[in-house]
Enzyme design. Sequence first.
Site, short mmCIF file in Angstrom:
data_model
loop_
_atom_site.label_atom_id
_atom_site.label_comp_id
_atom_site.label_asym_id
_atom_site.label_seq_id
_atom_site.Cartn_x
_atom_site.Cartn_y
_atom_site.Cartn_z
N CYS A 5 0.81 -1.23 0.00
CA CYS A 5 0.00 0.00 0.00
C CYS A 5 0.85 1.28 0.00
CB CYS A 5 -0.97 -0.01 1.18
SG CYS A 5 -2.00 -1.47 1.21
N HIS B 239 -2.93 6.98 2.50
CA HIS B 239 -3.44 5.72 1.97
C HIS B 239 -4.83 5.47 2.56
CE1 HIS B 239 -4.11 1.65 1.01
NE2 HIS B 239 -3.85 1.18 2.22
N ASN C 6 -10.18 -0.17 0.21
CA ASN C 6 -8.71 -0.09 0.22
C ASN C 6 -8.21 -0.66 -1.11
OD1 ASN C 6 -5.98 -0.51 0.57
ND2 ASN C 6 -6.18 -1.31 2.66
O1 UT7 Z 1 -3.47 -1.21 4.07
C1 UT7 Z 1 -3.61 -1.64 5.40
C2 UT7 Z 1 -4.82 -2.54 5.43
N1 UT7 Z 1 -5.28 -2.92 6.71
C3 UT7 Z 1 -6.14 -2.21 7.46
O2 UT7 Z 1 -6.53 -1.11 7.19
C4 UT7 Z 1 -6.65 -2.89 8.67
C5 UT7 Z 1 -6.61 -2.08 9.90
N2 UT7 Z 1 -7.49 -2.73 10.89
C6 UT7 Z 1 -8.81 -2.52 10.87
O3 UT7 Z 1 -9.31 -1.71 10.12
C7 UT7 Z 1 -9.65 -3.27 11.87
O4 UT7 Z 1 -8.80 -4.03 12.71
C8 UT7 Z 1 -10.67 -4.19 11.17
C9 UT7 Z 1 -11.74 -3.34 10.50
C10 UT7 Z 1 -9.99 -5.08 10.14
C11 UT7 Z 1 -11.33 -5.10 12.18
O5 UT7 Z 1 -11.93 -4.33 13.22
P1 UT7 Z 1 -11.76 -4.78 14.73
O6 UT7 Z 1 -12.49 -3.80 15.53
O7 UT7 Z 1 -10.28 -4.93 14.95
O8 UT7 Z 1 -12.55 -6.13 14.74
P2 UT7 Z 1 -12.06 -7.60 15.18
O9 UT7 Z 1 -11.17 -8.17 14.15
O10 UT7 Z 1 -11.57 -7.54 16.59
O11 UT7 Z 1 -13.42 -8.39 15.14
C12 UT7 Z 1 -14.50 -8.05 16.02
C13 UT7 Z 1 -15.68 -8.94 15.71
C14 UT7 Z 1 -15.32 -10.42 15.66
O12 UT7 Z 1 -16.43 -11.13 16.23
P3 UT7 Z 1 -16.36 -11.67 17.74
O13 UT7 Z 1 -15.17 -12.57 17.80
O14 UT7 Z 1 -16.22 -10.45 18.59
O15 UT7 Z 1 -17.67 -12.37 17.88
C15 UT7 Z 1 -15.25 -10.74 14.19
O16 UT7 Z 1 -15.56 -12.08 13.92
O17 UT7 Z 1 -16.20 -8.62 14.41
C16 UT7 Z 1 -16.33 -9.83 13.65
N3 UT7 Z 1 -16.15 -9.53 12.24
C17 UT7 Z 1 -17.16 -9.18 11.41
N4 UT7 Z 1 -18.47 -9.07 11.61
C18 UT7 Z 1 -19.23 -8.69 10.56
C19 UT7 Z 1 -14.98 -9.48 11.54
N5 UT7 Z 1 -15.22 -9.12 10.27
C20 UT7 Z 1 -16.57 -8.93 10.16
C21 UT7 Z 1 -17.40 -8.54 9.11
N6 UT7 Z 1 -18.73 -8.43 9.35
N7 UT7 Z 1 -16.93 -8.26 7.87
#
Ligand code: UT7
Length: 319
Positions: A113, A246, A276
């Site tokens: 990225c 980005h 992204n």
């Molecule tokens: O170029 C760099 C690219 N990378 C990024 O920009 C990523 C940076 N990180 C982020 O943006 C965030 O960490 C994410 C958006 C990817 C994830 O957000 P989070 O607040 O860190 O969520 P998490 O991974 O801790 O997941 C929380 C919950 C989980 O459920 P449980 O275990 O709490 O029941 C996941 O299973 O959200 C669930 N989950 C979803 N639910 C609905 C994960 N993905 C999804 C989804 N829809 N797409």
Amino acid sequence: MFSRITGIGSFLPGEAVSNDDLARRGIETSDQWISSRTGIRFRHLAENGETSSDLALEASRRALAGAGLAASDLDLIIVATSTPDYIFPSTACLLQSKLGNHGATAFDVQAVCSGFVYALTIADKFIRSGSHRRALVVGSEVFSRILDWSDRATCVLFGDGAGAVVVEASEQPGILATALHADGAHHGILSVPGSVCGGQVTGDPFLRMDGQAVFKFAVRVLAEVAEECCRAAGISPADIDWLIPHQANIRILEATAKRMKLPMDKVIVTVDRHGNTSAASVPLALDEAVRDRRIQAGQKILLEGVGGGFTWGAVLIEL
Ligand code: UT7
């Protein structure tokens, strides 16, 4: 001798695909989850068979038209991509062939990225050395090809697209300062840990990410490298007219702006409509804000990227 951006173009494939469209396609997600955690509402996805060099070609034609140049005028073509058409030849050589340019230096840059800010910095250095005069710098990606569509934590985040700029030698500075960094110690938090060996895919050919680790890392280094680049140009972050980070997640953009004490109305945001798009995200956002006339000649614009590697960097420009 300095370098200056003289043409900008971008291209998004197909129709916008909404969060609800993804849910309808069977991904266990919701518009509420995606938009509240990331700010993403839409992304564009390439058709089967539509490659990074195809998207790059459309963006490049628009950038060349903006610069008033023909492809044959270019002596340098750099494509930033992590989703190349082939293992080799480079996507830059394939783009060169599609454009009908013969003989320019052409190569790909792989910095995920941060790829566009890496490629733009390289073009600036080639031009300032006096070896080249007219460069095409492209960020082009079809990340939809490397997504595991059964992994809802990653597949909803990315989109496909391309952005391109023409950079020419100039007596007036247009690229004012650059700063690039990498730290491979963090390779494990965002990667596609697969390869091809003996006709087989080995390892895991899908994008894998520790989202929370990436989030924290990105916010820290985006603010640091922005300040470093401003220092190199002898200005303060408050002197920036526009910040184009980005486009990964609106919360990363907001946290970066807050650390830099910049109001969000100085930040160009496209992540809501593009998702992204990795190396394409910065030139896509630059093109949009130039076309809608938010960005005006003489303003200072800070472009910055962060991505797998980990890599990060910034380029301060004036158009
Ligand atoms: O170029 C760099 C690219 N990378 C990024 O920009 C990523 C940076 N990180 C982020 O943006 C965030 O960490 C994410 C958006 C990817 C994830 O957000 P989070 O607040 O860190 O969520 P998490 O991974 O801790 O997941 C929380 C919950 C989980 O459920 P449980 O275990 O709490 O029941 C996941 O299973 O959200 C669930 N989950 C979803 N639910 C609905 C994960 N993905 C999804 C989804 N829809 N797409």
